[in-house]
Motif scaffolding. Structure first.
Motif, short mmCIF file in Angstrom:
data_model
loop_
_atom_site.label_atom_id
_atom_site.label_comp_id
_atom_site.label_asym_id
_atom_site.label_seq_id
_atom_site.Cartn_x
_atom_site.Cartn_y
_atom_site.Cartn_z
N ILE A 162 12.34 37.81 65.02
CA ILE A 162 11.23 38.51 64.36
C ILE A 162 11.14 38.01 62.91
CG2 ILE A 162 10.23 40.82 64.04
CD1 ILE A 162 12.97 41.89 65.25
N PRO A 163 10.33 36.99 62.65
CA PRO A 163 10.20 36.57 61.25
C PRO A 163 9.51 37.67 60.44
CG PRO A 163 9.20 34.97 62.76
CD PRO A 163 9.48 36.21 63.54
N ILE A 164 9.95 37.86 59.23
CA ILE A 164 9.33 38.87 58.37
C ILE A 164 8.96 38.20 57.06
CG2 ILE A 164 9.73 41.05 57.15
CD1 ILE A 164 11.80 41.73 59.33
N PRO A 165 7.70 38.28 56.66
CA PRO A 165 7.31 37.63 55.40
C PRO A 165 8.22 38.09 54.26
CG PRO A 165 5.39 38.49 56.56
CD PRO A 165 6.59 38.98 57.30
N MET A 167 13.39 46.07 50.81
CA MET A 167 14.68 46.14 50.09
C MET A 167 14.54 46.99 48.83
SD MET A 167 17.89 45.32 49.95
CE MET A 167 18.75 46.16 48.62
N GLN A 185 10.54 51.84 53.40
CA GLN A 185 11.41 50.74 53.86
C GLN A 185 11.03 50.34 55.29
OE1 GLN A 185 15.62 51.69 54.27
NE2 GLN A 185 15.97 49.91 55.56
N PHE A 186 10.95 51.32 56.16
CA PHE A 186 10.66 51.03 57.57
C PHE A 186 9.19 50.64 57.78
CE2 PHE A 186 14.49 53.85 58.60
CZ PHE A 186 15.32 52.76 58.79
N LEU A 197 8.54 46.98 57.62
CA LEU A 197 9.22 46.09 58.57
C LEU A 197 8.67 46.30 59.98
CD1 LEU A 197 12.89 46.79 57.38
CD2 LEU A 197 11.52 44.75 56.88
N GLN A 199 10.25 46.24 62.68
CA GLN A 199 11.17 47.07 63.47
C GLN A 199 10.83 48.55 63.33
OE1 GLN A 199 11.90 44.70 61.25
NE2 GLN A 199 14.10 44.28 61.21
N PRO A 253 17.37 45.30 55.55
CA PRO A 253 16.53 44.28 54.89
C PRO A 253 17.33 43.12 54.31
CG PRO A 253 16.75 46.20 53.46
CD PRO A 253 17.56 46.49 54.68
N GLY A 292 10.09 33.42 56.42
CA GLY A 292 10.29 34.70 57.10
C GLY A 292 11.61 34.80 57.85
#
Ligand code: FAD
Ligand code: FES
Lengths: 252, 646
Positions: A143-146, A154, A184-185, A188, A190, B134, B141
């Motif tokens: 799962i890539p996250i920008p 964070m 936070q969630f 993301l 997830q 995180p 990414g």
């Protein structure tokens, strides 16, 4: 340095408390605030008196255990730090320092400067998680996250759960604490699956536990030792609104 | 030595864990509900275990001394967590992580355990990401990695300078979810003071409620200890103020063997001690050694001027600086393992080249990195650490080099456990820093977080079933059995004894003196003579403690002095055991450096012929000498070499 301390003393949750005056002398400006209190406590023990009880553990600003209201400010005069990171060089010789516990209805006093913050745990138990069990999860890079999203998540996740936001707020609102977790969630992938149920449950729990409403004075952001931004509150409000709209749509 | 069967599964190294899982006994879901597990400690190891047990269907009771499980000391870990993902494509794999860990531990850890650790390391990262931890990411990414001491690959995952915090909050949220569902009952502000055995099996614990002083009896089918390390025996350390050995010590006194107590890690990059009032030491993350260069003046007279405040670091010319790690260890340079870096700093300071007002400090200099990368990049990488340093020391590390000195940081020793993480006491499991298992004589950076989560998420949920499958017909214990009543009484007697000393010295004043003895004789450099002295001085101090201690207040209230007193009483016994262990180990290996055993160049001199074993001490009673057992280590899959970072 020689100092006068006025400290809240209260034997237990039932007892009546009061401010008591103490003197400490020869305090090194390089010592931390707690090391100064250690010196006071050593003196009290030598005299056979009950030392001042205060919460502390890591003494490096990360566990969120410490919690003092110093001269009317949560975590004292310096910004962006916890009480355990405060150093005596921030005070002057001859100063009088007022030391009190967090004061908020959902945080009852246990003894002297120690309060019960179990309410925060209850809010997390209501929904501050992603419902995954151990094992059987996809590869971490699936799962890539920008990066900007990960960084924002964070920023929010940096909350140490100390309760300064509640103690500072005139309404004893826990909005910043709750918003930090929700946000936070929300940043993301997830967290997206349960986004709507999470925010509703956490907000309901917060209300149930007697935390007050947010009236947007932003005192919480100013006193947060991790400088968590109130923009997360805005993010949470949007999440909450979406959740409500979605719930209404479902009913129809 | 039949008592020490490590129960290593058969087969080639790479297949041991899968062989184990294939053959392990299972407990069906209906039976799991009838089985109770006590987990003491909610750090990475305890929280991950408690949450995983509850997800499986067991009934769990979890304990911590803080006001919330989220505050366990794991929260303070800064740098990162290792895994053999090989995302950077720099040649890493499971074998290499295994090899580096064994070598880093100076060949004093068990092959099979360490290989399993490396195997499950990748699952940990997947699990944490799924929970929403995180981690730092690249612009594409995907996850970012950095390098740490003792490795030539980049395998460390991190979340700014708060990796431990983010991993713990992940495990805490999993735990919170199970508390919310009623599968875990959480007990906060509880001090575990003793272990209860019924017919030789661990069946419960005795705790003191720190708020009202009540002595409580808690029962279960099995007990899991995940209570962290014992570095606070030195008084000053990077551990949290409340970190203690008490649960582990209680288990030791009930028959669990204590392994390698003398293996202590001294971290090279801590803020130097500044005064007698000091209460704890602050770590500056090892990640700083990625870009910071460590040096002292080359000339004695320069060092002296600096100590007197007549000269500044910046005034020392490049050619007059001794980058001693780069000089001595060109292959690894500033990234040598911690034990090597710490000893090298001590060597320079002892020789008179130390800086700071005390002479017990060396420079960690970022000027070259700022020149090479720009201040912005350095700030992005280490900004929060620099800020933390400035708050404490009142000095700006962008302008003047940081000053650092080694400090007590981690304890490799702990309760002996077998491959299943069970101690030699039936039904007593030990996880995380509290056990001795994976790091040998020295732990590599970013490997404690890995071990804690490996133990809690992936090892113990499997291995505990092997024991509990035999327990399904054992009815729940109530805590009213005579063994519980008796142990609770013993705890009460001990507390009474502490309160009734009514002497003149505070707990801290005695703890500080213990710390000095430990640091001087059982610290970075040890000798037979010094260790014998430590043993006798600790014995004397212990007598003083029990005859002249002063605890104000009462037992039935919040009483931090009583809390500390019990902890220090145990440290006063542990310190002696550490000195004994260091004394019998007539070699230098990892964090254990005996001055008698070194090469001409001052490197540690191991003695594999006589000391390739895990020591395991058996308690024999008050004022009796403990008995030493040995688990010999066999290296079947790795060639044992002299550790060389040159
Ligand atoms: C400053 C610092 C930085 C570090 N950085 C890193 C790093 O970057 N990477 C890395 O891999 N490792 C790092 N480490 C090491 C690592 O953080 C620890 O080894 C690890 O977190 C220990 O986890 P644990 O679960 O075993 O114990 P802990 O997290 O120490 O938890 C112990 C638990 O036991 C409970 N407990 C203790 N005593 C009692 C008692 N008497 N009764 C009831 N409960 C009790 C506590 O309440 C707590 O919940 C660092 C350590 C320090 C000190
Ligand atoms: S004591 Fe941990 S944040 Fe202050």
């Amino acid at each position: 340095m020689d100092l006068t301390l006025k400290i809240w003393r209260q034997a237990n949750s039932q007892a009546k408390g009061k401010m008591v005056e103490y003197k400490v002398s020869n305090v090194s400006p390089d010592s931390s605030f707690f090391e100064m209190l250690d010196v006071l406590n050593q003196n009290l023990i030598e005299k056979g008196e009950d030392p001042v009880a205060f919460d502390h553990d890591c003494r490096e600003g990360i566990c969120g255990t410490c919690s003092l209201y110093i001269n009317g400010r949560a975590h004292g005069p310096d910004s962006g730090i916890t009480t355990c990171q405060l150093h005596m060089r921030k005070f002057k010789d001859g100063d009088t320092i007022y030391i009190e516990p967090w004061r908020a209805k959902p945080f009852p006093i246990i003894k002297d400067l120690i309060v019960n913050r179990g309410a925060f745990d209850e809010i997390i138990q209501a929904g501050g998680f992603v419902s995954v069990n151990t094992g059987g999860v996809p590869d971490a890079n699936a799962i890539p996250i920008p990066k900007p999203d990960a960084d924002l998540a964070m920023d929010a996740a940096a909350c140490i759960g100390c309760g300064a936001c509640v103690a500072t707020c005139k309404n004893a609102s826990a909005m910043l604490f709750v918003a930090a977790k929700v946000s936070q969630f929300a940043h993301l992938p997830q967290g997206k699956v349960e986004a709507s149920i999470r925010v509703q449950r956490m907000v309901a729990k917060m209300d149930e536990l007697g935390f007050g409403n947010c009236s947007n004075t932003y005192a919480c952001e100013a006193e947060c030792p991790k400088e968590i931004s109130v923009s997360h509150i805005a993010k949470m409000n949007r999440e909450f609104l979406f959740a409500k709209v979605a719930a209404q749509a479902n009913e129809k | 030595m039949t008592k020490l069967d490590a129960k290593i599964p058969e087969g080639p190294l790479t297949e041991k864990w899968t062989n184990y899982i294939d053959k392990q006994k299972l407990v069906n879901p209906a039976n799991k509900r009838k089985l109770d597990i006590i987990v003491v400690g909610t750090g990475l190891a305890g929280a991950s275990a408690a949450a995983s047990f509850a997800e499986l269907g067991y009934k769990v009771k979890a304990f911590c001394y803080q006001d919330s499980p989220r505050r366990a000391h794991s929260i303070a870990a800064q740098g990162g967590i290792n895994a053999a993902k090989n995302y950077p494509n720099d040649g890493d794999n499971i074998y290499r992580l295994f090899y580096d860990t064994i070598k880093g531990g100076d060949y004093r850890a068990r092959e099979a355990n360490v290989y399993r650790l490396a195997q499950v390391s990748n699952n940990i990262i997947d699990q944490c990401v799924a929970q929403g931890v995180p981690f730092a990411r690249e612009y594409g990414g995907l996850l970012d990695n950095r390098s740490f001491g003792g490795a030539q690959v980049s395998r460390t995952f991190y979340a700014r300078g708060q990796t431990g915090q983010q991993l713990l909050l992940g495990a805490y949220s999993a735990l919170a979810r199970q508390i919310g569902k009623g599968n875990v009952k959480m007990y906060t502000r509880r001090d575990m003071l003793d272990l209860v055995l019924v017919d030789g099996r661990a069946r419960g614990i005795i705790t003191r409620n720190l708020v009202n002083g009540e002595i409580e009896r808690h029962a279960a089918h099995t007990v899991v200890l995940a209570t962290g390390g014992y570095g606070n025996v030195f008084f000053l350390s990077t551990n949290a103020m409340g970190s203690n050995v008490t649960p582990v010590w209680a288990a030791y006194k009930k028959g669990a063997f204590f392994s390698n107590p003398c293996f202590v890690q001294i971290h090279p990059t801590c803020i130097p001690v500044h005064g007698d009032f000091q209460s704890k030491l602050t770590l500056m993350s090892e990640s700083l050694r990625n870009d910071g260069r460590i040096w002292v003046p080359k000339k004695l007279e320069d060092a002296e001027k600096i100590r007197k405040g007549q000269m500044k670091a910046k005034e020392i010319k490049e050619e007059d600086r001794d980058y001693y790690l780069e000089r001595r260890y060109p292959a690894f340079g500033n990234l040598v393992p911690r034990d090597v870096a710490s000893r090298a700093a001590k060597e320079r300071c002892d020789a008179g080249y130390g800086v700071g007002t005390t002479g017990l400090a060396v420079y960690l200099d970022f000027s070259e990195a700022i020149g090479r990368l720009g201040k912005n990049v350095v700030e992005a990488r280490y900004g929060n650490l620099f800020q933390m340093y400035e708050k404490i020391v009142d000095d700006n590390p962008y302008e003047t080099p940081m000053m650092i000195y080694p400090a007590i940081h981690y304890t490799m020793g702990g309760l002996w456990v077998d491959y299943e993480l069970m101690s030699n006491v039936n039904g007593l499991y030990v996880l995380g820093e509290a056990n001795f298992s994976d790091h040998g004589a020295n732990r590599l950076g970013a490997s404690a977080l890995m071990q804690g989560l490996a133990d809690g998420y992936f090892v113990i949920p499997n291995t505990i079933a092997n024991y509990l499958s035999d327990q399904i017909h054992v009815p729940r214990f109530t805590g009213n059995e005579p063994e519980f009543v008796q142990t609770a009484k013993e705890v009460q007697d001990r507390l009474d004894r502490l309160m009734n000393v009514k002497g003149n010295q505070s707990v801290d004043s005695i703890h500080k003196r213990l710390g000095h003895i430990m640091w001087d004789y059982v610290g970075m450099a040890r000798t037979a003579e010094g260790l014998k002295k430590a043993i006798s001085e600790i014995q004397t101090l212990r007598k003083e403690f029990w005859s002249d201690l002063k605890i104000p207040g009462n037992q039935n209230e919040y009483n931090p002095e009583l809390e500390k007193a019990h902890r220090v009483a145990d440290f006063l016994e542990l310190g002696e055991l550490m000195a004994r262990d260091a004394l019998i180990r007539e070699e230098s290996c990892g964090g254990h450096f005996r001055e008698e055993y070194q090469t001409e160049g001052g490197e540690a001199l191991r003695n594999d012929k006589d000391f390739m074993f895990v020591s395991a001490w058996e308690y024999k009673g008050e004022d009796q000498e403990p008995v030493l057992h040995k688990e010999s280590l066999k290296y079947e899959f790795i060639e044992v070499k002299v550790r060389n970072y040159k």
